[in-house]
Design a protein around this motif. Structure first.
Motif, PDB file in Angstrom:
ATOM      1  N   PHE A  48       0.826  -1.210   0.000  1.00 25.51           N
ATOM      2  CA  PHE A  48       0.000   0.000   0.000  1.00 25.51           C
ATOM      3  C   PHE A  48       0.863   1.265   0.000  1.00 25.51           C
ATOM      4  N   LYS A  49       1.861   1.298   0.876  1.00 30.93           N
ATOM      5  CA  LYS A  49       2.735   2.472   0.940  1.00 30.93           C
ATOM      6  C   LYS A  49       3.528   2.652  -0.350  1.00 30.93           C
ATOM      7  N   SER A  50       3.897   1.554  -0.963  1.00 32.44           N
ATOM      8  CA  SER A  50       4.625   1.619  -2.233  1.00 32.44           C
ATOM      9  C   SER A  50       3.772   2.272  -3.309  1.00 32.44           C
ATOM     10  N   ASP A  51       2.504   1.896  -3.385  1.00 37.06           N
ATOM     11  CA  ASP A  51       1.604   2.477  -4.378  1.00 37.06           C
ATOM     12  C   ASP A  51       1.430   3.968  -4.134  1.00 37.06           C
ATOM     13  N   ARG A  52       1.244   4.350  -2.864  1.00 36.75           N
ATOM     14  CA  ARG A  52       1.111   5.768  -2.525  1.00 36.75           C
ATOM     15  C   ARG A  52       2.380   6.530  -2.898  1.00 36.75           C
ATOM     16  N   ASP A  53       3.539   5.959  -2.599  1.00 44.81           N
ATOM     17  CA  ASP A  53       4.806   6.623  -2.896  1.00 44.81           C
ATOM     18  C   ASP A  53       5.032   6.772  -4.404  1.00 44.81           C
ATOM     19  N   ILE A  54       4.587   5.798  -5.186  1.00 46.38           N
ATOM     20  CA  ILE A  54       4.719   5.899  -6.646  1.00 46.38           C
ATOM     21  C   ILE A  54       3.897   7.078  -7.163  1.00 46.38           C
ATOM     22  N   LEU A  55       2.667   7.204  -6.684  1.00 47.11           N
ATOM     23  CA  LEU A  55       1.817   8.323  -7.130  1.00 47.11           C
ATOM     24  C   LEU A  55       2.382   9.661  -6.668  1.00 47.11           C
ATOM     25  N   VAL A  56       2.833   9.754  -5.433  1.00 39.41           N
ATOM     26  CA  VAL A  56       3.418  11.005  -4.931  1.00 39.41           C
ATOM     27  C   VAL A  56       4.659  11.367  -5.747  1.00 39.41           C
ATOM     28  N   SER A  57       5.490  10.392  -6.050  1.00 42.23           N
ATOM     29  CA  SER A  57       6.694  10.641  -6.861  1.00 42.23           C
ATOM     30  C   SER A  57       6.336  11.110  -8.258  1.00 42.23           C
ATOM     31  N   ALA A  58       5.302  10.515  -8.846  1.00 41.01           N
ATOM     32  CA  ALA A  58       4.862  10.937 -10.179  1.00 41.01           C
ATOM     33  C   ALA A  58       4.378  12.385 -10.150  1.00 41.01           C
ATOM     34  N   LEU A  59       3.639  12.760  -9.099  1.00 48.19           N
ATOM     35  CA  LEU A  59       3.179  14.152  -8.975  1.00 48.19           C
ATOM     36  C   LEU A  59       4.364  15.102  -8.802  1.00 48.19           C
ATOM     37  N   HIS A  60       5.325  14.731  -7.979  1.00 49.68           N
ATOM     38  CA  HIS A  60       6.517  15.578  -7.798  1.00 49.68           C
ATOM     39  C   HIS A  60       7.305  15.701  -9.103  1.00 49.68           C
ATOM     40  N   ARG A  61       7.415  14.600  -9.838  1.00 50.27           N
ATOM     41  CA  ARG A  61       8.146  14.629 -11.113  1.00 50.27           C
ATOM     42  C   ARG A  61       7.460  15.576 -12.103  1.00 50.27           C
ATOM     43  N   ALA A  62       6.148  15.462 -12.218  1.00 47.48           N
ATOM     44  CA  ALA A  62       5.410  16.320 -13.151  1.00 47.48           C
ATOM     45  C   ALA A  62       5.544  17.793 -12.758  1.00 47.48           C
TER      46      ALA A  62
END
Length: 164
Positions: A48-62
């Motif tokens: 669960f935390k991995s999925d959340r971290d992937i989305l947060v990282s994608a938002l930061h990257r964008a």
């Protein structure tokens, strides 16, 4: 001869009985099943935390690409907005270049796979404007099959925060 009988009795007394062996196997089974139960919960929490971290990282990257006025498409010359599209059907987070997902430069998409065990509610598209990084505010709620939730908030200034 007495010493020979004593020797035989000592050898027999040192052996394990069938009951003792079965008790040890049973105890090992109980301890192993308890460890497996704890490991499974830990695995689910990590997933669960991995999925959340992937989305947060994608938002930061964008947001970073928008603020830095980056341009990956060969046709683009003066920078562009960047955003994240949440594809709930395919469990993917797509970092795109352009003012919207529909008008994006599809050749430069960056796709990150999510977890099928996590459902996403809220806006499916967050776009950050070039240079300022401003965005349309919104809250994205991730829910795991066990009921655990996490909320990712994007402010109008483009700040990304989340809860555990």
């Amino acid at each position: 001869m007495a010493s020979h009988r004593t020797l035989i009795r000592n050898k027999v007394a040192r052996a394990f009985t069938l009951v003792e062996i079965l008790m040890v196997i049973g105890l090992v089974g109980v301890v192993a099943s308890f460890g497996l139960f704890l490991s499974w919960e830990s695995y689910e929490a990590t997933l669960f935390k991995s999925d959340r971290d992937i989305l947060v990282s994608a938002l930061h990257r964008a947001r970073s690409q928008a603020v830095n006025n980056m341009c990956f498409d060969p046709v683009c010359t003066d920078g562009s907005a960047h955003g994240v599209y949440i594809d709930t059907a395919n469990h993917q987070y797509i970092v795109f270049e352009g003012a919207s997902y529909a008008t994006r430069h599809a050749g430069v998409d960056q796709v990150y796979d999510g977890t099928p065990s996590v459902t996403v509610a809220g806006p499916t598209e967050i776009v950050f404007t070039e240079l300022s990084g401003a965005a349309t505010p919104g809250s994205i709620v991730l829910t795991f099959v066990s009921g655990k939730t996490s909320t990712i908030d994007v402010t109008s200034e483009g700040r990304v925060t989340w809860t555990n």
